[in-house]
Design a protein around this motif. Structure first.
Motif, PDB file in Angstrom:
ATOM      1  N   PHE A  74       0.823  -1.216   0.000  1.00 26.02           N
ATOM      2  CA  PHE A  74       0.000   0.000   0.000  1.00 26.02           C
ATOM      3  C   PHE A  74       0.853   1.260   0.000  1.00 26.02           C
ATOM      4  N   ILE A 281      -5.574  -7.233   4.669  1.00 26.39           N
ATOM      5  CA  ILE A 281      -5.974  -6.040   3.915  1.00 26.39           C
ATOM      6  C   ILE A 281      -6.840  -5.148   4.790  1.00 26.39           C
ATOM      7  N   ALA A 282      -7.829  -5.770   5.442  1.00 25.31           N
ATOM      8  CA  ALA A 282      -8.744  -5.002   6.289  1.00 25.31           C
ATOM      9  C   ALA A 282      -7.993  -4.273   7.400  1.00 25.31           C
ATOM     10  N   LEU A 285      -5.822  -1.360   6.280  1.00 23.72           N
ATOM     11  CA  LEU A 285      -6.650  -0.183   5.999  1.00 23.72           C
ATOM     12  C   LEU A 285      -7.028   0.526   7.284  1.00 23.72           C
ATOM     13  N   VAL A 329     -14.437  -2.026   7.880  1.00 27.83           N
ATOM     14  CA  VAL A 329     -13.564  -1.756   6.724  1.00 27.83           C
ATOM     15  C   VAL A 329     -14.216  -0.753   5.787  1.00 27.83           C
ATOM     16  N   LEU A 330     -15.483  -1.020   5.463  1.00 23.19           N
ATOM     17  CA  LEU A 330     -16.164  -0.124   4.532  1.00 23.19           C
ATOM     18  C   LEU A 330     -16.246   1.291   5.097  1.00 23.19           C
ATOM     19  N   VAL A 333     -12.793   3.340   5.414  1.00 24.65           N
ATOM     20  CA  VAL A 333     -12.279   3.965   4.204  1.00 24.65           C
ATOM     21  C   VAL A 333     -13.117   5.176   3.819  1.00 24.65           C
TER      22      VAL A 333
ATOM     23  N   VAL B 114     -20.442   3.532  -1.827  1.00 23.36           N
ATOM     24  CA  VAL B 114     -19.094   3.735  -1.289  1.00 23.36           C
ATOM     25  C   VAL B 114     -18.124   4.180  -2.394  1.00 23.36           C
ATOM     26  N   VAL B 120     -14.313   6.059  -2.752  1.00 22.12           N
ATOM     27  CA  VAL B 120     -13.319   5.205  -2.100  1.00 22.12           C
ATOM     28  C   VAL B 120     -12.671   4.296  -3.143  1.00 22.12           C
ATOM     29  N   ILE B 124     -10.435  -1.760  -2.752  1.00 25.14           N
ATOM     30  CA  ILE B 124     -10.636  -1.855  -1.305  1.00 25.14           C
ATOM     31  C   ILE B 124     -12.101  -2.096  -0.991  1.00 25.14           C
ATOM     32  N   ALA B 125     -12.966  -1.306  -1.623  1.00 24.46           N
ATOM     33  CA  ALA B 125     -14.398  -1.461  -1.375  1.00 24.46           C
ATOM     34  C   ALA B 125     -14.863  -2.854  -1.790  1.00 24.46           C
ATOM     35  N   THR B 127     -13.098  -5.606  -1.809  1.00 25.85           N
ATOM     36  CA  THR B 127     -12.644  -6.547  -0.783  1.00 25.85           C
ATOM     37  C   THR B 127     -13.580  -6.512   0.413  1.00 25.85           C
ATOM     38  N   ALA B 128     -13.965  -5.297   0.813  1.00 25.17           N
ATOM     39  CA  ALA B 128     -14.865  -5.165   1.968  1.00 25.17           C
ATOM     40  C   ALA B 128     -16.212  -5.797   1.676  1.00 25.17           C
ATOM     41  N   ILE B 129     -16.709  -5.625   0.456  1.00 27.77           N
ATOM     42  CA  ILE B 129     -18.006  -6.225   0.095  1.00 27.77           C
ATOM     43  C   ILE B 129     -17.911  -7.750   0.173  1.00 27.77           C
ATOM     44  N   ILE B 131     -15.969  -9.480   2.186  1.00 33.92           N
ATOM     45  CA  ILE B 131     -15.985  -9.845   3.609  1.00 33.92           C
ATOM     46  C   ILE B 131     -17.410  -9.745   4.145  1.00 33.92           C
TER      47      ILE B 131
END
Lengths: 370, 407
Positions: A74, A281-282, A285, A329-330, A333, B114, B120, B124-125, B127-129, B131
């Motif tokens: 990152f 990853i989470a 972040l 996480v969502l 960010v 998001v 964003v 990343i978003a 990956t979060a979705i 999870i």
């Protein structure tokens, strides 16, 4: 004063995200008729027993390494989704090597660690090469390499005689000899040991901080991440930096499976935990790639994972915690983005005010001369 | 040396590729002596396995054509499998499809909020979705299915089947012809009969959706606006296109398609929702999209090839030998073409790989099944590594676009 302000600035986003996710979780729990406070207090009670605290430390050790591996990427705007494949391949190879060589114990452990780092770096290196030589996004290539790694592991364990039957119907690498294990020390709880790798993870964190903030390499890395064009202009070879960053990320990723391998499992089986990479990853972040931030993130994640074990007994699915993590996480960010925008806005306003003031001064003082 | 050029007309080109493909298949079948390589059953299974991958890939096309890189497809697909299982056992398969599509679309809507509104990073978003989708379904499944008849913590009660079609008048004679083992003709017959053998209604819907997508995105002004958001959102905005709106629509459609893919897995592939059912198919869908150069036709072809590889492996492990030979022939063929076109280095590398596969086929008695497991991913990487010149993703794919900001 500014230091406190800065710290507050850094903490705002994660605090907002955690609060938000707590609210969402509470709403979901309430919707299904669970007693919110009871759920949270049960988790707290269970999660703060000495046994749980030890397990949390061990889990956090693994998460920390994974998050540092991701964070290295990152820092240079490289998205290493391949930690999963890298650590699994690395742990399998390290397990096979450590289970096979006959060396004095500690030396075998060192060899296992080096092998793991090498394999992790090698697998990440494939993605690095594809990116630099062929212009393929590391996001795509590492996803593909993850699946290829699974295939290779399955082949080695199932089809070759490197894999043996470790337990009934479970194939894995041969058991690692006593001396080469890093089973750890029973520090908090008399019955459960804190992984020996816990201390290695701390060392990794310190090295990460020093390299990033106190070396030329770290400076170049951060510069390339912040502004590739500016870095190139100042003589940084961006292709080389990409390769180095990816190799370093992969080498640390190679360590991710080792706390479990050398501390608990002693054999890489097909049931080895498979998803530490995404957790990394989470957490990277959440912790903003900062070695201390990541440590807090890893502990929080581990606390949620361990303390939720009690919930199934209470009739609440423990996956509520995964939802919570996903929401964190969502929202973190999003929160970082909002905080950033807000900062830019206030900066612009301040500059605007300052300029307006200066302008007014200039115009009043120059009035006479005109 | 004369340049080898491909036929220009699209229809002729497809026919040309089919001809080459069947001939290659026929060669591999003959030399590997593996009749299953082109049997009706294999092609039927291949199409069945291709549908969820293809639908996920189609979802990828919608999202990425509007400039939003979507690795959250897997999570949306997981949501779809749960939706299908949950609605399916209570109200039947059609409601199951509706629920799966809705769940997938809802996941996508969160993703859109998001990524589009908050700007964003899309990876990343995504990956979060993934999870979140996993956690949410595991949580809900425990609550919804644990006390349901025939259900469990990780599995829904069975969903009743959807209609599927077999046109016996076409399928059976062709299938008989396939068993004759005549060069080329039998293989073509196997391929054709597979198309008419136990075709699920969702397969037909999927085919229709592919055609519809190609039409909407490339032949309507709506589609042009969606694609302009993915190519140059700044220009699009300056021409009065509401980029945010089109991104929202495209991403939501993307999730709906991923949800439908999940429905297929839960209703047709098996007849229950089961934890871990998607098994990374969202990612394979993404791979087929890249393989297909962000276009429906290529994506469908990619999905079919991946489905075919998967089918071979699932039907009989002895097929892997034939598959290896097939891969070797294709690689060597492409290598020859590349060298003829002056791409010596890449051609030589592919040729070596082909030769390695060929010798693996010749000198080992039994190829490991893992070859089929990794083949789709290796293929995607090879395509990316060798043909990246001719691949063209949307220009602003993955770029964070903020309204009112200049480029």
């Amino acid at each position: 004063m500014t230091k406190i302000r800065k710290l507050l600035d850094v903490l705002t986003a994660p605090m907002l995200a955690i609060t938000f996710s707590l609210i969402v979780t509470a709403l979901i729990l309430a919707a299904f008729g669970a007693n919110i406070f009871e759920v949270f207090s049960k988790m707290y009670d269970y999660g703060t027993s000495t046994r749980s605290l030890t397990l949390i430390t061990n889990t956090a050790t693994t998460y920390y390494l994974s998050a540092v591996a991701v964070a290295i990427g990152f820092k240079m705007n490289i998205f290493n989704i391949g930690v999963n494949g890298q650590y699994r391949l690395a742990a399998m190879t390290a397990g096979a090597v450590a289970g096979w060589i006959s060396m004095p114990g500690p030396l075998a452990a060192v060899v296992a660690i080096l092998v793991a780092m090498f394999i992790g770096a090698l697998w990440a290196g494939v993605a690095a090469w594809l990116k630099v030589a062929r212009g393929i996004s590391e996001v795509i290539s590492t996803i593909m390499l993850n699946f290829i790694a699974i295939g290779i592991i399955s082949y080695v364990i199932v089809q070759t005689n490197i894999g043996t039957e470790v337990k009934v119907n479970v194939r894995g690498t041969p058991k690692i000899q006593e001396g080469a294990r890093l089973a750890g020390y029973a520090l908090i709880d008399p019955k459960v040991k804190i992984y020996g790798f816990f201390f290695i993870a701390i060392a990794v964190g310190i090295i990460y901080w020093v390299v990033l903030n106190r070396t030329r390499f770290g400076y170049d890395l951060r510069a390339s991440g912040l502004s590739p064009s500016a870095a190139t202009a100042s003589g940084v070879n961006s292709k080389r930096m990409t390769i180095y960053a990816m190799l370093a990320s992969g080498a640390i990723a190679g360590l991710v499976g080792l706390p479990d391998l050398l501390g608990k499992e002693f054999s890489y089986t097909l049931n080895f935990p498979a998803n530490y990479g995404f957790t990394g990853i989470a957490i990277a972040l959440l912790g903003r790639n900062n070695p201390i931030g990541i440590a807090f993130g890893a502990l929080l994640w581990a606390f949620l994972d361990v303390s939720s074990q009690i919930l199934d007994l209470e009739g609440v699915p423990r996956e509520i915690v995964t939802i919570m993590q996903g929401v964190i996480v969502l929202s973190v960010v999003v929160a970082y983005e909002l905080v950033r925008r807000n900062r830019v806005k206030t900066q612009q306003q301040n500059v605007g005010k300052a300029l307006a003031g200066a302008h007014a001064n200039v115009s009043t003082s120059s009035e006479g001369s005109k | 040396m004369a340049r080898i050029t491909l036929p220009q007309a699209k229809f002729v080109r497809i026919l040309f590729f089919l001809l080459i493909g069947v001939t290659t298949l026929s060669l591999a079948r003959t030399f590997a002596d593996s009749g299953d390589l082109s049997s009706t059953g294999t092609f039927g299974a291949a199409i069945g396995l291709a549908v969820p991958i293809g639908l996920a890939g189609l979802g990828g096309i919608w999202s990425e054509r509007s400039g939003v890189a979507n690795i959250g497809l897997e999570g949306m697909m997981i949501l779809g499998t749960f939706g299908a299982g949950w609605a399916g056992w209570q109200w039947g398969p059609w409601v199951a499809i509706a629920a799966a599509v809705t769940y997938g679309a809802l996941g996508a809507l969160i993703f859109a909020i998001v990524t589009v509104s908050f700007g964003v990073d899309q990876i990343i978003a995504g990956t979060a979705i993934n999870i979140l989708g996993l956690g949410l379904t595991q949580f809900l499944a425990k609550l919804a299915f644990e006390n349901a008849p025939g259900g469990g913590q990780t599995q829904s009660p069975p969903v009743s089947a959807l209609p599927s079609f077999t046109i016996t008048e076409i399928s059976e004679p062709l299938s008989a012809l396939q068993k004759e083992g005549i060069f080329f003709i039998s293989d073509a017959a196997g391929l054709l009969s597979g198309l008419f053998y136990q075709v699920s209604i969702i397969t037909l819907i999927a085919i229709a959706l592919f055609i519809l997508t190609a039409f909407i995105l490339w032949k309507t002004s709506f589609g042009l606006r969606v694609r302009s958001a993915g190519e140059n959102p700044w220009a699009a905005e300056s021409l009065g296109v509401s980029v945010y709106k089109y991104k929202y629509i495209a991403v939501t459609i993307s999730g709906a398609l991923a949800g439908l893919a999940g429905a297929y897995l839960a209703i047709v592939g098996t007849n229950v929702y089961r934890e871990g059912q998607t098994a990374g198919r969202g990612y394979i869908g993404l791979a087929t999209m890249i393989f297909g150069n962000w276009r429906p036709g290529g994506t469908a072809a990619g999905a079919t090839i991946f489905g075919y590889i998967n089918a071979l492996q699932l039907r009989d492990e002895s097929n892997i030998g034939g598959l290896t030979l097939l891969g070797a022939i294709i690689l060597i063929g492409i290598a020859v073409l590349m060298v003829a076109r002056g791409m010596r280095g890449t051609g030589a590398a592919l040729g070596l790989l082909g030769a390695a596969l060929m010798s693996a086929f010749l000198f080992t008695t039994k190829m490991p099944t893992e070859v089929a497991l990794v083949a789709p991913y290796v293929t995607t990487l090879l395509v990316l590594a060798t043909a990246s010149q001719s691949l063209r993703p949307p220009a602003a794919d993955g770029v964070i676009y903020r309204r009112g900001e200049s480029h």
